[in-house]
Design an enzyme around this catalytic site. Structure first.
Site, PDB file in Angstrom:
ATOM      1  N   ASP A   8       9.389 -15.189  11.282  1.00  0.00           N
ATOM      2  CA  ASP A   8       9.133 -16.566  10.862  1.00  0.00           C
ATOM      3  C   ASP A   8       9.802 -17.511  11.848  1.00  0.00           C
ATOM      4  O   ASP A   8      10.982 -17.332  12.185  1.00  0.00           O
ATOM      5  CB  ASP A   8       9.691 -16.823   9.462  1.00  0.00           C
ATOM      6  CG  ASP A   8       8.874 -16.142   8.376  1.00  0.00           C
ATOM      7  OD1 ASP A   8       7.845 -15.518   8.710  1.00  0.00           O
ATOM      8  OD2 ASP A   8       9.270 -16.223   7.197  1.00  0.00           O
ATOM      9  N   ASP A 130      -0.431 -16.305  -1.428  1.00  0.00           N
ATOM     10  CA  ASP A 130       0.986 -16.320  -1.795  1.00  0.00           C
ATOM     11  C   ASP A 130       1.066 -16.783  -3.242  1.00  0.00           C
ATOM     12  O   ASP A 130       0.816 -17.957  -3.540  1.00  0.00           O
ATOM     13  CB  ASP A 130       1.769 -17.272  -0.896  1.00  0.00           C
ATOM     14  CG  ASP A 130       1.614 -16.937   0.583  1.00  0.00           C
ATOM     15  OD1 ASP A 130       1.309 -15.764   0.887  1.00  0.00           O
ATOM     16  OD2 ASP A 130       1.786 -17.835   1.421  1.00  0.00           O
TER      17      ASP A 130
END
EC number: 5.3.1.16
Length: 260
Positions: A8, A130
Site C-alpha cells: 500500500d 471491500d
C-alpha cells in the site's frame, strides 16, 4: 493457493493501515520499490499494489512509484486504488501492469466495467469488493453502498467479470484471523474466482482458506502479517539487511527466531 503480498502506497511511502483507517497508518519503508524487491526475494509470484491516495481522491498520485515497481520486477503486478476511468486503466496497462482492480467505480459507474471488458480481457480487469458486515464500502471505505456484497458480485458477473478480490474490512490489518465464514458465504453465493483478503495472520488461516478452493477461492492477498514476520521461515530480514541496507521498521531489533 497463490499468496500475493500487498504493498500500500501513501504519500509515496510503503504503509499499512488498520481497518482502512488513515489515522492508523504505519510506515514500513520510504521507497515502495524496495519493499517490492524484498517480496520478490521471498519468491512472490505476484504483487498487489494499492495507491491509497488515489483511493481517496481519484488522482493517480503514486503513478511513478508504481511504474518503478513494474519496471524493476519480473512478475505480474496487480494495481488498485481510485481507478475510475478508461484513461486510468489504459495508463496503468501501458506501463506493464498486468491487472487493474476496479473498486468504487463498480458501484458508482458499472458501465465503466462493461466498457473495459469490451476492450480488455477478463484477466486484466477484476473487481474489488471491500465489505463490512456484507455491505460494500467505497471511496476509500468512507461510504457504504446500497446493496449486499454478493449482489454486487452477481451484477459484475453479468457484465463478464470473472474474478473478485474480496476484502473483509472488519478483519483488515487487525492480525486477528481471517473472516472464514464471511468469505465462505460470499464465495458460495458469488460462484466466481475469488481472491481473499483481510485478516490472514497465521498458517492456520491459510489452511482454512485453502478449504474454500472448491468454492472458487484460489488466491489470497496478505499484508500486515508478512510485514510483521508472522510466518515461519521468512527470510526477508536477511535479504533486507544484507542487500538493501535501508533503515526503518525492518531492523535487527524486530527479528524473530523463525526469521533467522
Amino acid at each position: 493457493m497463490l499468496i500475493i503480498p500487498a504493498i500500500d502506497i501513501k504519500e509515496g511511502k510503503c504503509v499499512r493501515l488498520t481497518r482502512g483507517d488513515f489515522a492508523q497508518k504505519k510506515i514500513y519503508l520510504d521507497n515502495p520499490a524496495d519493499m517490492a524487491i524484498i517480496w520478490r526475494k521471498q519468491n512472490a509470484k505476484m504483487l498487489h499494489v494499492v495507491d491509497l491516495d488515489a483511493a481517496l481522491t481519484g488522482e493517480m498520485v503514486n503513478f511513478e512509484k508504481i511504474r518503478e515497481i513494474v519496471e524493476l520486477l519480473d512478475i505480474p503486478i496487480q494495481v488498485g486504488g481510485g481507478i475510475r476511468s478508461v484513461e486510468a486503466v489504459e495508463k496503468y496497462l501501458s506501463i506493464g501492469v498486468s491487472r487493474v482492480v476496479i473498486g468504487s467505480a463498480a458501484v458508482t459507474n458499472p458501465s465503466l466495467v462493461a466498457d473495459l471488458l469490451k476492450k480488455y480481457r477478463p484477466s486484466q480487469i477484476v473487481v474489488g469488493i471491500d465489505a463490512e458486515h456484507g455491505v460494500p464500502k467505497i471511496k476509500g471505505w468512507t461510504e457504504s453502498s446500497n446493496m449486499q456484497d454478493y449482489e454486487l458480485a452477481l451484477e459484475m458477473k453479468k457484465l463478464g467479470v470473472e474474478r473478485i478480490i474480496y476484502t473483509d474490512i472488519t478483519r483488515d490489518g487487525m492480525l486477528q484471523g481471517v473472516g472464514y465464514e464471511t468469505t465462505k458465504r460470499f464465495a458460495e453465493k458469488a460462484g466466481m474466482k475469488i481472491t481473499a483478503s483481510g485478516g490472514v495472520s497465521t498458517s492456520d488461516d491459510l489452511h482454512k482458506l485453502r478449504s474454500l478452493e472448491r468454492f472458487g477461492v484460489d488466491s489470497v492477498i496478505i499484508g500486515k502479517a508478512l510485514y510483521e514476520c508472522n510466518f515461519p521461515c521468512q527470510e526477508l530480514w536477511y535479504a533486507y539487511e544484507q542487500d538493501l541496507g535501508i533503515d526503518g521498521e525492518f531492523s535487527t531489533a524486530r527479528k524473530k527466531e523463525c526469521c533467522r
